[in-house]
Design a protein around this motif. Structure first.
Motif, PDB file in Angstrom:
ATOM      1  N   GLY A  29       0.672  -1.439   0.302  1.00 26.93           N
ATOM      2  CA  GLY A  29       0.178   0.208  -0.316  1.00 26.93           C
ATOM      3  C   GLY A  29       0.570   1.473   0.136  1.00 26.93           C
ATOM      4  O   GLY A  29       0.544   2.525   0.223  1.00 26.93           O
ATOM      5  N   GLU A  30       2.004   0.980  -0.162  1.00 33.17           N
ATOM      6  CA  GLU A  30       3.121   2.735  -0.020  1.00 33.17           C
ATOM      7  C   GLU A  30       3.163   3.214  -0.819  1.00 33.17           C
ATOM      8  O   GLU A  30       3.589   2.185  -2.035  1.00 33.17           O
ATOM      9  CB  GLU A  30       4.538   1.997   0.703  1.00 33.17           C
ATOM     10  N   VAL A  31       3.863   3.973  -1.258  1.00 33.20           N
ATOM     11  CA  VAL A  31       4.493   4.610  -2.643  1.00 33.20           C
ATOM     12  C   VAL A  31       6.265   5.554  -1.991  1.00 33.20           C
ATOM     13  O   VAL A  31       5.449   6.401  -0.937  1.00 33.20           O
ATOM     14  CB  VAL A  31       3.469   5.529  -3.136  1.00 33.20           C
ATOM     15  N   LEU A  32       6.393   5.686  -2.189  1.00 33.30           N
ATOM     16  CA  LEU A  32       7.580   6.565  -2.457  1.00 33.30           C
ATOM     17  C   LEU A  32       7.623   7.797  -3.443  1.00 33.30           C
ATOM     18  O   LEU A  32       7.048   7.879  -4.937  1.00 33.30           O
ATOM     19  CB  LEU A  32       9.177   5.508  -3.073  1.00 33.30           C
ATOM     20  N   MET A  33       7.296   9.133  -3.120  1.00 30.70           N
ATOM     21  CA  MET A  33       7.127  10.297  -3.603  1.00 30.70           C
ATOM     22  C   MET A  33       8.403  11.622  -4.539  1.00 30.70           C
ATOM     23  O   MET A  33       9.536  11.328  -3.006  1.00 30.70           O
ATOM     24  CB  MET A  33       6.419  11.126  -3.120  1.00 30.70           C
ATOM     25  N   ASP A  34       8.601  12.222  -5.091  1.00 29.44           N
ATOM     26  CA  ASP A  34       9.749  13.018  -5.222  1.00 29.44           C
ATOM     27  C   ASP A  34       8.916  14.303  -4.635  1.00 29.44           C
ATOM     28  O   ASP A  34       8.168  14.758  -4.840  1.00 29.44           O
ATOM     29  CB  ASP A  34      10.170  13.321  -6.352  1.00 29.44           C
ATOM     30  N   GLN A 102      12.605  13.339  -0.486  1.00 25.06           N
ATOM     31  CA  GLN A 102      11.741  11.961  -1.035  1.00 25.06           C
ATOM     32  C   GLN A 102      10.882  11.314   0.235  1.00 25.06           C
ATOM     33  O   GLN A 102      11.764  11.665   1.083  1.00 25.06           O
ATOM     34  CB  GLN A 102      12.878  11.233  -1.415  1.00 25.06           C
ATOM     35  N   ALA A 103       9.616  11.184   0.132  1.00 21.16           N
ATOM     36  CA  ALA A 103       9.178  10.423   0.923  1.00 21.16           C
ATOM     37  C   ALA A 103       8.257   9.204   1.054  1.00 21.16           C
ATOM     38  O   ALA A 103       7.618   9.102  -0.663  1.00 21.16           O
ATOM     39  CB  ALA A 103       8.577  11.209   1.712  1.00 21.16           C
ATOM     40  N   LEU A 104       7.959   8.628   2.391  1.00 25.22           N
ATOM     41  CA  LEU A 104       7.109   7.300   1.885  1.00 25.22           C
ATOM     42  C   LEU A 104       5.418   7.466   2.746  1.00 25.22           C
ATOM     43  O   LEU A 104       5.791   8.259   2.907  1.00 25.22           O
ATOM     44  CB  LEU A 104       7.822   6.349   3.079  1.00 25.22           C
ATOM     45  N   MET A 105       4.427   6.987   1.795  1.00 22.62           N
ATOM     46  CA  MET A 105       3.563   7.589   2.588  1.00 22.62           C
ATOM     47  C   MET A 105       2.062   6.365   1.350  1.00 22.62           C
ATOM     48  O   MET A 105       2.480   5.877   1.122  1.00 22.62           O
ATOM     49  CB  MET A 105       3.194   8.651   1.570  1.00 22.62           C
ATOM     50  N   HIS A 106       1.797   6.148   2.881  1.00 23.31           N
ATOM     51  CA  HIS A 106       0.207   4.911   1.789  1.00 23.31           C
ATOM     52  C   HIS A 106      -0.210   6.088   1.426  1.00 23.31           C
ATOM     53  O   HIS A 106      -1.472   6.169   1.909  1.00 23.31           O
ATOM     54  CB  HIS A 106      -0.362   4.414   3.535  1.00 23.31           C
ATOM     55  N   GLN A 107      -0.858   5.230   0.538  1.00 20.50           N
ATOM     56  CA  GLN A 107      -2.296   5.548  -0.250  1.00 20.50           C
ATOM     57  C   GLN A 107      -3.574   5.602   0.155  1.00 20.50           C
ATOM     58  O   GLN A 107      -4.168   6.847  -0.065  1.00 20.50           O
ATOM     59  CB  GLN A 107      -2.288   4.511  -1.417  1.00 20.50           C
ATOM     60  N   ASP A 108      -3.443   5.099   1.078  1.00 14.04           N
ATOM     61  CA  ASP A 108      -4.980   5.926   1.998  1.00 14.04           C
ATOM     62  C   ASP A 108      -4.843   7.125   2.437  1.00 14.04           C
ATOM     63  O   ASP A 108      -6.105   7.437   2.428  1.00 14.04           O
ATOM     64  CB  ASP A 108      -5.068   4.503   3.063  1.00 14.04           C
TER      65      ASP A 108
END
Length: 331
Positions: A29-34, A102-108
């Protein structure tokens, strides 16, 4: 490898460091973002001091609000894809620190980046508006004829609450300490401003409201300020205590509350957004008003860069800002 704001011990801004950060393997469920930009909140200060509801797991990243572009997705991500531009919704957690390149976040807890907003604006919407949405609209049900008290009104949450209360038809009475920010608060839409260091708060509320009193109180200060407005509560008033700017505990006068059939609601937005139906309802309300221009996030004049991000936290502690403090990471 990217740069991130991190801390290895609790304390003041001196514990914050800009350090190398290696993204871990993405969990379900996680994504990595710029990250394009991130925004500061008073909760971030409490977090690295160890005073927030959510406690850090050291060493820890920091921050809950950012916007950027998804560059990787984990198993089970079905609402977003690589290349999507998104903004993050704050919630109670110790894993997802957003302040960095950069950072991780859960899609929810992601939302599409509204195309009509710049990076500094897109990172500034959810805490600013969702914090006020539930007390003023969803729970408090402010309507025409209601007087709404907004304390610490020059903060981003305070300015967001002014917009929300106006949109709902309320009359906004705002407070600020010295009165130096009164013009800016009035320009943001408040109908009246009380300088708490110079004026009798309850007396002024009763003058302004022609004796009716305030029905919804959106209070970021608490402490001794609570006792200064309780003589000016309307019938069926709701006091939402959501901040700790005055570190002294509020002393509840039960007699005054009973006289007005008033209640105190210890409040955190985090307790609302953990319910998917409430989160979706709040997001839809805010997005509609962002799109038609009724809401416009207010950004503090001083926008920081990643290189001087730690200075942004020091600046927040001065209390000089009007609006959201933002760090611009990239173009």
């Amino acid at each position: 490898m990217s740069k991130a704001v991190q801390f290895h011990e609790l304390g003041g801004p001196e514990v914050l460091k800009i350090e190398d950060w290696q993204a871990p393997v993405l969990e379900k469920g996680e994504v990595l973002m710029d990250i394009a930009a991130f925004a500061l909140n008073r909760a971030d200060i409490l977090f690295f001091q160890g005073l927030h509801y959510s406690l850090p797991i050291l060493p820890s990243r920091l921050g809950s609000e950012a916007c950027g572009t998804i560059i990787a997705v984990g198993e089970g991500v079905d609402r977003f894809a690589i290349g999507d531009k998104v903004s993050t919704i704050p919630f109670a957690n110790a894993r997802y620190g957003m302040h960095g390149e950069q950072a991780l976040m859960h899609q929810d807890f992601l939302a599409p980046w509204p195309e009509e907003l710049s990076a500094t604006e897109a990172t500034s919407i959810w805490m600013q508006y969702l914090t006020g949405y539930y007390p003023i609209v969803d729970i408090g049900k402010v309507g025409k004829g209601d007087f709404v008290l907004v304390t610490a009104a020059s903060s981003s949450a305070g300015l967001g609450a002014i917009e929300l209360a106006n949109d709902a038809g309320g009359c906004v009475i705002a407070t600020t300490r010295s009165g130096a920010k009164s013009d800016a608060i009035l320009a943001a839409g408040a109908h009246h401003v009380i300088a708490t260091e110079k004026e009798d708060v309850a007396e002024r509320i009763m003058e302004i409201s022609d004796g009716k009193g305030v029905r919804v109180i959106y209070d970021a200060v608490g402490g001794s300020l609570y006792d200064r407005y309780t003589d000016a509560l309307a019938e069926d008033a709701i006091v939402f205590l959501y901040g700790l700017l005055d570190d002294r505990p509020a002393q509840v006068d039960v007699v005054k509350m009973v006289r007005k059939n008033a209640i105190i609601h210890p409040y955190s937005m985090f307790n609302e957004v953990r319910h998917p139906d409430r989160l979706v309802r709040g997001m839809a309300y805010i997005v509609e008003r962002l799109k038609d221009g009724r809401f416009k996030p207010r950004i503090n004049d001083h926008v920081f860069t990643m290189e001087n991000a730690v200075d942004a936290y020091r600046y927040m502690l001065t209390g000089e800002q009007v609006g959201k403090i933002v760090v611009r990471v990239s173009d």
